[in-house]
Design a protein around this motif. Sequence first.
Motif, mmCIF file in Angstrom:
data_model
loop_
_atom_site.group_PDB
_atom_site.id
_atom_site.type_symbol
_atom_site.label_atom_id
_atom_site.label_comp_id
_atom_site.label_asym_id
_atom_site.label_seq_id
_atom_site.Cartn_x
_atom_site.Cartn_y
_atom_site.Cartn_z
ATOM 1 N N ALA A 22 35.573 13.735 -15.776
ATOM 2 C CA ALA A 22 35.874 12.479 -15.095
ATOM 3 C C ALA A 22 34.814 11.415 -15.387
ATOM 4 C CB ALA A 22 35.971 12.714 -13.591
ATOM 5 N N VAL A 23 33.552 11.841 -15.464
ATOM 6 C CA VAL A 23 32.464 10.903 -15.773
ATOM 7 C C VAL A 23 32.652 10.339 -17.176
ATOM 8 C CG1 VAL A 23 29.966 10.646 -16.058
ATOM 9 C CG2 VAL A 23 30.873 12.090 -14.227
ATOM 10 N N SER A 92 34.887 9.421 -7.869
ATOM 11 C CA SER A 92 34.972 10.066 -6.555
ATOM 12 C C SER A 92 36.380 10.008 -5.982
ATOM 13 C CB SER A 92 33.982 9.414 -5.584
ATOM 14 O OG SER A 92 32.658 9.562 -6.042
ATOM 15 N N ILE A 93 37.004 8.832 -6.052
ATOM 16 C CA ILE A 93 38.367 8.653 -5.560
ATOM 17 C C ILE A 93 39.328 9.561 -6.317
ATOM 18 C CG2 ILE A 93 40.332 7.042 -5.612
ATOM 19 C CD1 ILE A 93 38.641 6.481 -3.236
ATOM 20 N N ALA A 94 39.240 9.531 -7.648
ATOM 21 C CA ALA A 94 40.161 10.308 -8.481
ATOM 22 C C ALA A 94 40.032 11.811 -8.224
ATOM 23 C CB ALA A 94 39.907 9.997 -9.961
ATOM 24 N N LEU A 95 38.802 12.323 -8.169
ATOM 25 C CA LEU A 95 38.593 13.764 -7.993
ATOM 26 C C LEU A 95 38.978 14.240 -6.596
ATOM 27 C CD1 LEU A 95 35.245 14.395 -9.914
ATOM 28 C CD2 LEU A 95 37.527 15.177 -10.543
ATOM 29 N N PHE A 255 27.386 10.338 -9.296
ATOM 30 C CA PHE A 255 26.236 9.690 -8.663
ATOM 31 C C PHE A 255 25.093 9.531 -9.660
ATOM 32 C CE2 PHE A 255 27.740 10.878 -4.271
ATOM 33 C CZ PHE A 255 27.726 9.589 -3.780
ATOM 34 N N VAL A 256 24.855 10.594 -10.436
ATOM 35 C CA VAL A 256 23.731 10.601 -11.386
ATOM 36 C C VAL A 256 23.951 9.610 -12.519
ATOM 37 C CG1 VAL A 256 22.443 12.006 -13.047
ATOM 38 C CG2 VAL A 256 23.124 12.990 -10.848
ATOM 39 N N PHE A 257 25.170 9.612 -13.102
ATOM 40 C CA PHE A 257 25.424 8.818 -14.298
ATOM 41 C C PHE A 257 25.969 7.421 -14.021
ATOM 42 C CE2 PHE A 257 25.326 13.116 -16.006
ATOM 43 C CZ PHE A 257 24.656 12.943 -17.208
ATOM 44 N N LEU A 258 26.643 7.236 -12.884
ATOM 45 C CA LEU A 258 27.293 5.951 -12.625
ATOM 46 C C LEU A 258 26.692 5.181 -11.448
ATOM 47 C CD1 LEU A 258 30.953 7.226 -13.140
ATOM 48 C CD2 LEU A 258 29.518 6.049 -14.813
ATOM 49 N N LYS A 263 29.131 4.997 -4.749
ATOM 50 C CA LYS A 263 28.786 5.086 -3.331
ATOM 51 C C LYS A 263 29.987 4.687 -2.485
ATOM 52 C CE LYS A 263 23.773 4.563 -3.517
ATOM 53 N NZ LYS A 263 22.606 3.767 -3.085
ATOM 54 N N MET A 264 30.380 5.571 -1.569
ATOM 55 C CA MET A 264 31.583 5.355 -0.781
ATOM 56 C C MET A 264 31.254 5.300 0.715
ATOM 57 S SD MET A 264 33.607 5.530 -3.422
ATOM 58 C CE MET A 264 35.244 5.658 -2.767
ATOM 59 N N ASN A 265 32.245 4.851 1.492
ATOM 60 C CA ASN A 265 32.144 4.860 2.941
ATOM 61 C C ASN A 265 31.989 6.308 3.429
ATOM 62 O OD1 ASN A 265 33.244 5.055 5.765
ATOM 63 N ND2 ASN A 265 33.464 2.842 5.476
#
Length: 297
Positions: A22-23, A92-95, A255-258, A263-265
């Motif tokens: 995904a990344v 994050s949303i997609a996964l 989080f590490v690469f992007l 960052k989400m609610n």
Amino acid sequence: MTDRLKNYLHLHFIIFIWGFTAVLGKLITIDALPLVWYRMGIAVVLIAVFIAINKFSLKIAPKQMAKMAVVGIVIALHWLTFFKAIKVSNVSIALATLSTGALFTAIIEPFIYKRKMIWYEIVFGIVVVIGLYIIFNVETQYVEGIILALISALLAAIFSIANGKLIQSHRPSIISFYELGAGVLFITVYLAVRGDFDASFFQVSKNDWIYLFILASICTAYAFIASVRVMKVLTPYTVMLTVNLEPVYGILLAFVFLGESEKMNPLFYFGALLILSTVVANGLIKNKGKLKKRNRS
């Protein structure tokens, strides 16, 4: 180090790779359609080399080939909607949304295998809906990405169930070769009809070529073949539990690469946790039931 431990560590490495898919989809700058075309095309070539080295026969019945072709088109559409979801939202949303594939599988399986729906699958389904409702309400700017990921999850459930039957009579590498080949052909015809095979289509940056090759070789061809090998040593129960870590690895890698874009609610993570917990709980109950049946027999 025991053979079992080596294979268990290898499985974690494979799932870590799947999480990185995904990344890579976010890092690659080209659109989802050419991205999937390149991914499937390169993977088919690499799997063909693997088949040739091992001298596997490609002969299968026309009816079986037709089934694999249909499944291949479903896989192509699954990847298209998945990577498009990443493009219009984030990893994050997609996964998190893709984890609903277990719910879709629970709904579809009773019809395919002609069995009654189990009560706890209905309960888990309700929990998943609650989790999705929370995500929809706190991340309203990503509605398009959530819908695309839901479609992708449904398609994943369909081809997983189909492959569950095909795997009983064919080698995984042969299935993969014909399915990915059919997917490439399907996208190729679509692109040709639209007239999209122009000079700009093949203008891919150096970085994108590197990411695409990693995606097709390590995250697709290698990971698929290696995942089958570890299943010869590890139990389905162990594999199932570990595979559930894919969204977790993927979100952590994002989080590490992007960075900031991932960052989400806080409520998003609560909704995602609800969905993931049903996947784990469903697997635990099913495998516990299988173990009881084996002991009785």
